[in-house]
Enzyme design. Structure first.
Site, PDB file in Angstrom:
ATOM      1  N   LYS A 144      56.862   2.651  62.856  1.00  0.00           N
ATOM      2  CA  LYS A 144      57.513   1.545  62.152  1.00  0.00           C
ATOM      3  C   LYS A 144      56.717   0.246  62.300  1.00  0.00           C
ATOM      4  O   LYS A 144      56.637  -0.548  61.357  1.00  0.00           O
ATOM      5  CB  LYS A 144      58.928   1.334  62.699  1.00  0.00           C
ATOM      6  CG  LYS A 144      59.870   2.494  62.481  1.00  0.00           C
ATOM      7  CD  LYS A 144      61.184   2.273  63.225  1.00  0.00           C
ATOM      8  CE  LYS A 144      62.152   3.424  63.032  1.00  0.00           C
ATOM      9  NZ  LYS A 144      63.391   3.260  63.837  1.00  0.00           N
ATOM     10  N   VAL A 151      61.182   8.223  69.931  1.00  0.00           N
ATOM     11  CA  VAL A 151      61.932   9.297  70.579  1.00  0.00           C
ATOM     12  C   VAL A 151      61.056  10.504  70.890  1.00  0.00           C
ATOM     13  O   VAL A 151      61.522  11.456  71.518  1.00  0.00           O
ATOM     14  CB  VAL A 151      63.157   9.714  69.733  1.00  0.00           C
ATOM     15  CG1 VAL A 151      64.150   8.569  69.629  1.00  0.00           C
ATOM     16  CG2 VAL A 151      62.732  10.221  68.368  1.00  0.00           C
ATOM     17  N   TYR A 162      58.692   8.746  54.980  1.00  0.00           N
ATOM     18  CA  TYR A 162      59.179   8.276  56.277  1.00  0.00           C
ATOM     19  C   TYR A 162      59.174   9.405  57.303  1.00  0.00           C
ATOM     20  O   TYR A 162      58.727   9.230  58.439  1.00  0.00           O
ATOM     21  CB  TYR A 162      60.588   7.700  56.114  1.00  0.00           C
ATOM     22  CG  TYR A 162      61.220   7.250  57.404  1.00  0.00           C
ATOM     23  CD1 TYR A 162      60.750   6.131  58.084  1.00  0.00           C
ATOM     24  CD2 TYR A 162      62.290   7.951  57.960  1.00  0.00           C
ATOM     25  CE1 TYR A 162      61.324   5.720  59.276  1.00  0.00           C
ATOM     26  CE2 TYR A 162      62.874   7.554  59.144  1.00  0.00           C
ATOM     27  CZ  TYR A 162      62.378   6.438  59.799  1.00  0.00           C
ATOM     28  OH  TYR A 162      62.945   6.035  60.983  1.00  0.00           O
ATOM     29  N   TYR A 173      64.680  -0.497  70.602  1.00  0.00           N
ATOM     30  CA  TYR A 173      66.015  -0.085  70.171  1.00  0.00           C
ATOM     31  C   TYR A 173      67.049  -1.094  70.681  1.00  0.00           C
ATOM     32  O   TYR A 173      66.767  -2.277  70.776  1.00  0.00           O
ATOM     33  CB  TYR A 173      66.323   1.338  70.636  1.00  0.00           C
ATOM     34  CG  TYR A 173      65.353   2.386  70.124  1.00  0.00           C
ATOM     35  CD1 TYR A 173      64.977   2.420  68.781  1.00  0.00           C
ATOM     36  CD2 TYR A 173      64.811   3.339  70.980  1.00  0.00           C
ATOM     37  CE1 TYR A 173      64.106   3.383  68.307  1.00  0.00           C
ATOM     38  CE2 TYR A 173      63.938   4.317  70.507  1.00  0.00           C
ATOM     39  CZ  TYR A 173      63.584   4.328  69.172  1.00  0.00           C
ATOM     40  OH  TYR A 173      62.721   5.278  68.717  1.00  0.00           O
ATOM     41  N   SER A 228      59.148   6.585  66.001  1.00  0.00           N
ATOM     42  CA  SER A 228      59.471   5.217  65.568  1.00  0.00           C
ATOM     43  C   SER A 228      58.384   4.191  65.845  1.00  0.00           C
ATOM     44  O   SER A 228      58.457   3.066  65.338  1.00  0.00           O
ATOM     45  CB  SER A 228      60.777   4.748  66.226  1.00  0.00           C
ATOM     46  OG  SER A 228      61.884   5.347  65.609  1.00  0.00           O
TER      47      SER A 228
END
Length: 322
Positions: free
Chosen positions: A76, A268, A198, A250, A73
């Protein structure tokens, strides 16, 4: 003692503290690697590294800093910067807002009033942002993403094909999110291609040293500390830092902002990158995760460094700015 020597002593002190923290926290065995992506469950849970890169390019490297892991992530944040550079703030805000959410990163939800994802750091927002990568085919769009990473890293990255395949085979929730975005008119009809992209971006391999360089580049107003290349503009870097502070950890983001106060993004895969504007990047890798999906050791490292050096963005007496 002149200011330059004072800064050099501070860097030495920081390195000494990092070494002490690494030595003590290596014994911490709380948490488990991510298991919902089968390939990630197979990693060595005791890998542990800390890396820093100052805006002048000076590194501090400890532990397994050469071990490669998937960025997950944290990608992102980089894709968000690319979308801002390519399409501008207004277009990006039509896809994803900037509101923190207390819900898990993979929650299937949208901002119903504005017909957009809540922010670009949750999966719905990240998929909406990935859909903005230009290109007429998957191959062209993948090349855009890999070229972006190359500017941050100084070298072309590899993709972990096994992790990518594992994400593809288990990514049903992300498919649900993708088709919900399509239903709401947030993304176009090449849903499967965007999801493939993605999954690929999350499977890019980096080291902890690479991650610290990414952080240093963003902290340096978007200029790579070693190559001198401008990767993103200063206003885009500012937006990236802002969203990282408010949404990057998160559903632990609020507690993180309160206790650590450093713009950061976790993944993660076990990585966390922190960015101290005008100073540099800090990266930690340890794959044992807490219930939010954040590295347990990583959070402890940042907590201790933030307290030791007054690194919270609202601390008045930061030693980095004497």
């Amino acid at each position: 003692m002149d200011e330059v020597r004072a800064q050099e002593r501070l860097v030495e002190w920081f390195g000494d503290v990092c070494q002490d923290v690494h030595g003590r926290l290596a014994a911490l065995t709380d948490g488990e690697p991510a298991s919902y992506i089968p390939e990630l469950a197979n990693v060595d849970p005791d890998r542990f590294a800390i890396a820093t890169v100052a805006v002048n390019g000076q590194p501090t490297l400890l532990g397994d800093h050469e071990h490669r892991f998937t960025i997950q992530s944290i990608s992102k944040l980089l894709l968000y910067g690319l979308a801002l550079e390519t399409h501008g703030r207004d277009q990006v805000l039509r896809r994803a807002g900037v509101a923190p959410t207390g819900d898990p990163f993979n929650a299937i939800e949208l901002d119903d009033a504005l017909h957009r994802a809540p922010n670009p750091m949750v999966n719905s927002g990240a998929i909406a942002i990935t859909d903005m990568v230009d290109g007429d085919s998957f191959e062209e769009r993948a090349d855009v993403v890999l070229a972006l990473f190359e500017r941050y890293l100084g070298h072309r990255p590899d993709v972990d094909d096994a992790v990518c395949a594992s994400e593809y085979s288990t990514g049903h929730r992300n498919r649900a999110i993708g088709y919900l975005l399509l239903d709401q008119g947030i993304i176009g009809d090449r849903v499967e291609e965007t999801l493939d992209l993605y999954f690929m971006q999350c499977s890019i391999l980096i080291t902890t040293a690479d991650l610290a360089m990414i952080g240093a580049t963003i902290a340096n107003n978007g200029v790579h500390p070693v190559t001198g290349e401008r990767v993103v503009g200063p206003k885009v870097a500012r937006d990236m830092l802002t969203v990282a502070l408010t949404c990057g950890m998160y559903d632990y983001a609020g507690e993180w902002a309160y206790t650590v106060g450093i713009p950061a993004k976790s993944g993660v895969g076990g990585g966390i990158v922190g960015m101290i504007p005008g100073v540099g990047g800090i990266a930690v890798f340890s794959p044992r995760l807490d219930e939010h999906g954040n590295s347990v050791r990583g959070i402890r490292v940042f907590e201790e460094l933030s307290q030791e050096f007054d690194l919270h963005v609202f601390d008045a007496d930061q030693p980095w700015n004497p």
